[in-house]
Design a protein around this motif. Structure first.
Motif, PDB file in Angstrom:
ATOM      1  N   VAL B   4       0.862  -1.175   0.000  1.00 54.09           N
ATOM      2  CA  VAL B   4       0.000   0.000   0.000  1.00 54.09           C
ATOM      3  C   VAL B   4       0.906   1.234   0.000  1.00 54.09           C
ATOM      4  O   VAL B   4       1.877   1.288   0.765  1.00 54.09           O
ATOM      5  CB  VAL B   4      -0.906   0.008   1.253  1.00 54.09           C
ATOM      6  CG1 VAL B   4      -1.748   1.269   1.299  1.00 54.09           C
ATOM      7  CG2 VAL B   4      -1.780  -1.245   1.281  1.00 54.09           C
ATOM      8  N   THR B   5       0.597   2.183  -0.850  1.00 55.32           N
ATOM      9  CA  THR B   5       1.377   3.419  -0.867  1.00 55.32           C
ATOM     10  C   THR B   5       0.476   4.601  -0.513  1.00 55.32           C
ATOM     11  O   THR B   5      -0.749   4.557  -0.745  1.00 55.32           O
ATOM     12  CB  THR B   5       2.035   3.664  -2.237  1.00 55.32           C
ATOM     13  OG1 THR B   5       1.023   3.739  -3.243  1.00 55.32           O
ATOM     14  CG2 THR B   5       2.996   2.528  -2.581  1.00 55.32           C
ATOM     15  N   GLN B   6       1.086   5.620   0.064  1.00 51.17           N
ATOM     16  CA  GLN B   6       0.337   6.805   0.466  1.00 51.17           C
ATOM     17  C   GLN B   6       1.120   8.065   0.102  1.00 51.17           C
ATOM     18  O   GLN B   6       2.353   8.091   0.200  1.00 51.17           O
ATOM     19  CB  GLN B   6       0.092   6.805   1.978  1.00 51.17           C
ATOM     20  CG  GLN B   6      -0.890   5.743   2.443  1.00 51.17           C
ATOM     21  CD  GLN B   6      -1.172   5.841   3.933  1.00 51.17           C
ATOM     22  OE1 GLN B   6      -0.874   4.932   4.696  1.00 51.17           O
ATOM     23  NE2 GLN B   6      -1.763   6.962   4.348  1.00 51.17           N
ATOM     24  N   MET B  15      -5.354  25.608   9.915  1.00 48.84           N
ATOM     25  CA  MET B  15      -6.677  25.272  10.439  1.00 48.84           C
ATOM     26  C   MET B  15      -7.758  25.835   9.526  1.00 48.84           C
ATOM     27  O   MET B  15      -7.660  26.988   9.069  1.00 48.84           O
ATOM     28  CB  MET B  15      -6.803  25.868  11.848  1.00 48.84           C
ATOM     29  CG  MET B  15      -8.006  25.433  12.615  1.00 48.84           C
ATOM     30  SD  MET B  15      -7.910  25.985  14.346  1.00 48.84           S
ATOM     31  CE  MET B  15      -7.689  27.740  14.163  1.00 48.84           C
ATOM     32  N   GLY B  16      -8.757  25.033   9.246  1.00 42.93           N
ATOM     33  CA  GLY B  16      -9.851  25.459   8.385  1.00 42.93           C
ATOM     34  C   GLY B  16      -9.670  25.103   6.917  1.00 42.93           C
ATOM     35  O   GLY B  16     -10.627  25.191   6.138  1.00 42.93           O
ATOM     36  N   GLN B  17      -8.469  24.706   6.558  1.00 49.72           N
ATOM     37  CA  GLN B  17      -8.213  24.336   5.163  1.00 49.72           C
ATOM     38  C   GLN B  17      -8.640  22.891   4.907  1.00 49.72           C
ATOM     39  O   GLN B  17      -8.716  22.060   5.816  1.00 49.72           O
ATOM     40  CB  GLN B  17      -6.729  24.490   4.824  1.00 49.72           C
ATOM     41  CG  GLN B  17      -6.242  25.926   4.861  1.00 49.72           C
ATOM     42  CD  GLN B  17      -6.912  26.784   3.820  1.00 49.72           C
ATOM     43  OE1 GLN B  17      -6.858  26.497   2.625  1.00 49.72           O
ATOM     44  NE2 GLN B  17      -7.576  27.843   4.262  1.00 49.72           N
ATOM     45  N   GLU B  18      -8.866  22.604   3.652  1.00 41.72           N
ATOM     46  CA  GLU B  18      -9.196  21.238   3.227  1.00 41.72           C
ATOM     47  C   GLU B  18      -7.917  20.488   2.871  1.00 41.72           C
ATOM     48  O   GLU B  18      -6.992  21.064   2.295  1.00 41.72           O
ATOM     49  CB  GLU B  18     -10.099  21.301   1.998  1.00 41.72           C
ATOM     50  CG  GLU B  18     -10.402  19.955   1.369  1.00 41.72           C
ATOM     51  CD  GLU B  18     -11.231  20.089   0.106  1.00 41.72           C
ATOM     52  OE1 GLU B  18     -12.437  20.383   0.198  1.00 41.72           O
ATOM     53  OE2 GLU B  18     -10.649  19.903  -1.000  1.00 41.72           O
ATOM     54  N   VAL B  19      -7.876  19.218   3.244  1.00 37.16           N
ATOM     55  CA  VAL B  19      -6.759  18.377   2.830  1.00 37.16           C
ATOM     56  C   VAL B  19      -7.306  17.087   2.219  1.00 37.16           C
ATOM     57  O   VAL B  19      -8.371  16.613   2.592  1.00 37.16           O
ATOM     58  CB  VAL B  19      -5.797  18.037   3.987  1.00 37.16           C
ATOM     59  CG1 VAL B  19      -5.104  19.267   4.507  1.00 37.16           C
ATOM     60  CG2 VAL B  19      -6.508  17.279   5.081  1.00 37.16           C
ATOM     61  N   ILE B  20      -6.548  16.567   1.273  1.00 41.25           N
ATOM     62  CA  ILE B  20      -6.872  15.275   0.677  1.00 41.25           C
ATOM     63  C   ILE B  20      -5.658  14.372   0.817  1.00 41.25           C
ATOM     64  O   ILE B  20      -4.564  14.717   0.353  1.00 41.25           O
ATOM     65  CB  ILE B  20      -7.259  15.414  -0.805  1.00 41.25           C
ATOM     66  CG1 ILE B  20      -8.519  16.268  -0.943  1.00 41.25           C
ATOM     67  CG2 ILE B  20      -7.496  14.026  -1.427  1.00 41.25           C
ATOM     68  CD1 ILE B  20      -8.929  16.536  -2.379  1.00 41.25           C
ATOM     69  N   LEU B  21      -5.870  13.265   1.467  1.00 37.12           N
ATOM     70  CA  LEU B  21      -4.809  12.278   1.643  1.00 37.12           C
ATOM     71  C   LEU B  21      -5.084  11.132   0.663  1.00 37.12           C
ATOM     72  O   LEU B  21      -6.217  10.673   0.544  1.00 37.12           O
ATOM     73  CB  LEU B  21      -4.796  11.753   3.083  1.00 37.12           C
ATOM     74  CG  LEU B  21      -4.795  12.822   4.186  1.00 37.12           C
ATOM     75  CD1 LEU B  21      -4.712  12.166   5.563  1.00 37.12           C
ATOM     76  CD2 LEU B  21      -3.689  13.817   3.986  1.00 37.12           C
ATOM     77  N   LEU B  77      -8.928  10.181   1.345  1.00 34.43           N
ATOM     78  CA  LEU B  77      -9.586  10.682   2.548  1.00 34.43           C
ATOM     79  C   LEU B  77      -9.534  12.202   2.477  1.00 34.43           C
ATOM     80  O   LEU B  77      -8.454  12.771   2.346  1.00 34.43           O
ATOM     81  CB  LEU B  77      -8.885  10.181   3.810  1.00 34.43           C
ATOM     82  CG  LEU B  77      -9.383  10.749   5.139  1.00 34.43           C
ATOM     83  CD1 LEU B  77     -10.785  10.227   5.467  1.00 34.43           C
ATOM     84  CD2 LEU B  77      -8.428  10.396   6.282  1.00 34.43           C
ATOM     85  N   LYS B  78     -10.688  12.831   2.550  1.00 30.59           N
ATOM     86  CA  LYS B  78     -10.757  14.288   2.536  1.00 30.59           C
ATOM     87  C   LYS B  78     -11.216  14.790   3.890  1.00 30.59           C
ATOM     88  O   LYS B  78     -12.182  14.260   4.463  1.00 30.59           O
ATOM     89  CB  LYS B  78     -11.715  14.780   1.461  1.00 30.59           C
ATOM     90  CG  LYS B  78     -11.795  16.312   1.352  1.00 30.59           C
ATOM     91  CD  LYS B  78     -12.965  16.780   0.500  1.00 30.59           C
ATOM     92  CE  LYS B  78     -12.793  16.462  -0.941  1.00 30.59           C
ATOM     93  NZ  LYS B  78     -13.877  17.078  -1.772  1.00 30.59           N
ATOM     94  N   ILE B  79     -10.522  15.792   4.392  1.00 30.53           N
ATOM     95  CA  ILE B  79     -10.971  16.503   5.580  1.00 30.53           C
ATOM     96  C   ILE B  79     -11.319  17.907   5.126  1.00 30.53           C
ATOM     97  O   ILE B  79     -10.452  18.647   4.638  1.00 30.53           O
ATOM     98  CB  ILE B  79      -9.889  16.542   6.687  1.00 30.53           C
ATOM     99  CG1 ILE B  79      -9.339  15.147   6.949  1.00 30.53           C
ATOM    100  CG2 ILE B  79     -10.491  17.121   7.974  1.00 30.53           C
ATOM    101  CD1 ILE B  79      -8.176  15.120   7.947  1.00 30.53           C
ATOM    102  N   ARG B  80     -12.576  18.270   5.249  1.00 33.89           N
ATOM    103  CA  ARG B  80     -13.073  19.505   4.628  1.00 33.89           C
ATOM    104  C   ARG B  80     -12.535  20.765   5.298  1.00 33.89           C
ATOM    105  O   ARG B  80     -12.125  21.692   4.640  1.00 33.89           O
ATOM    106  CB  ARG B  80     -14.602  19.534   4.661  1.00 33.89           C
ATOM    107  CG  ARG B  80     -15.248  19.110   3.373  1.00 33.89           C
ATOM    108  CD  ARG B  80     -16.765  19.172   3.485  1.00 33.89           C
ATOM    109  NE  ARG B  80     -17.305  17.944   4.041  1.00 33.89           N
ATOM    110  CZ  ARG B  80     -17.445  16.821   3.339  1.00 33.89           C
ATOM    111  NH1 ARG B  80     -17.102  16.757   2.089  1.00 33.89           N
ATOM    112  NH2 ARG B  80     -17.950  15.748   3.915  1.00 33.89           N
ATOM    113  N   SER B  81     -12.561  20.823   6.574  1.00 38.46           N
ATOM    114  CA  SER B  81     -12.128  22.000   7.320  1.00 38.46           C
ATOM    115  C   SER B  81     -11.337  21.515   8.528  1.00 38.46           C
ATOM    116  O   SER B  81     -11.904  21.152   9.561  1.00 38.46           O
ATOM    117  CB  SER B  81     -13.345  22.824   7.767  1.00 38.46           C
ATOM    118  OG  SER B  81     -12.943  23.942   8.521  1.00 38.46           O
ATOM    119  N   THR B  82     -10.016  21.493   8.365  1.00 39.34           N
ATOM    120  CA  THR B  82      -9.184  20.840   9.376  1.00 39.34           C
ATOM    121  C   THR B  82      -9.192  21.597  10.697  1.00 39.34           C
ATOM    122  O   THR B  82      -9.287  22.841  10.742  1.00 39.34           O
ATOM    123  CB  THR B  82      -7.741  20.718   8.870  1.00 39.34           C
ATOM    124  OG1 THR B  82      -7.307  21.990   8.351  1.00 39.34           O
ATOM    125  CG2 THR B  82      -7.635  19.664   7.782  1.00 39.34           C
TER     126      THR B  82
END
Lengths: 113, 112
Positions: B4-6, B15-21, B77-82
């Motif tokens: 598995v690769t990431q 804080m408040g930004q979106e991230v996509i892993l 995996l998306k975190i909309r507002s970190t």
């Protein structure tokens, strides 16, 4: 839910000796158990697993023992080597919840030369 | 040996930004998972995914989180507002037969 705990947070072992890491779980519905090794900065690495219909399983230098009566499992590492130094996690899961794993806190094994 | 690769290996965000892993599971696997590990704590289950839908999720996986398999190989995996408390190592895992889960190396997320 499932609660998984390890008996000792740290274990120091002499190179060449055998290591035993113990783990307890709480949910009698758990039917799958797995041991992972985690080295610093890396993801959990699969070591060995066991299903609840077995009480012992052996791999290369490792043995997992499962005692369902007392909800206890252990990982035995034979002839511990410096490369075995890592954090070891046990985890438990069961079929009806997609085998999502509940992890223990981890035992840090340090091998002394 | 397949693994598995990431990506990325590290991510720093405000804080408040979106991230996509992003994760690329092992190619013939059908079950996909995200876990996280806050520094010094246990690995915690977030979500499992099978047949293009979420099959199980934890109480941590609230409306700020989402997962997607946009093509035949990636799993995100998306975190909309970190939030500050989202800082952790995030691990992707995959399995062929719903049992042995193989983990990726993780993404270290730091929210400032």
């Amino acid at each position: 839910g499932e609660s998984v705990g390890l008996h000792l947070p740290t274990l120091s072992v002499q190179e060449g000796d055998n290591s035993i890491i113990n783990c307890a779980y709480s949910n009698s519905a758990s039917d799958y158990f797995i041991w992972y090794k985690q080295e610093s900065g890396k993801g959990p690495q699969f070591i060995i697993d066991i299903r609840s219909n077995m009480d012992k399983r052996q791999g290369q230098r490792v043995t997992v023992l499962l005692n369902k009566t007392v909800k206890h499992l252990s990982l035995q590492i034979a002839a511990t080597q410096p490369g075995d130094s890592a954090v070891y996690f046990c985890a438990a899961g069961y079929r009806s919840n997609d085998y999502k794993l509940s992890f223990g806190a981890g035992t840090t094994v340090t091998v002394r030369a | 040996e397949p693994e598995v690769t990431q990506t990325p290996s590290h991510q720093v965000t405000q804080m408040g930004q979106e991230v996509i892993l992003r994760c690329v599971p092992i190619s013939n696997h059908l079950y996909f998972y995200w876990y996280r590990q806050i520094l010094g704590q246990k690995v915690e289950f977030l979500v499992s995914f099978y047949n293009n839908e979420i099959s199980e999720k934890s109480e941590i996986f609230d409306d700020q989180f989402s997962v997607e398999r946009p093509d035949g190989s990636n799993f995100t995996l998306k975190i909309r507002s970190t939030k500050l408390e989202d800082s952790a190592m995030y691990f992707c895992a995959s399995s062929a037969l719903q049992e042995t889960q193989y983990f990726g190396p993780g993404t270290r997320l730091l929210v400032l």
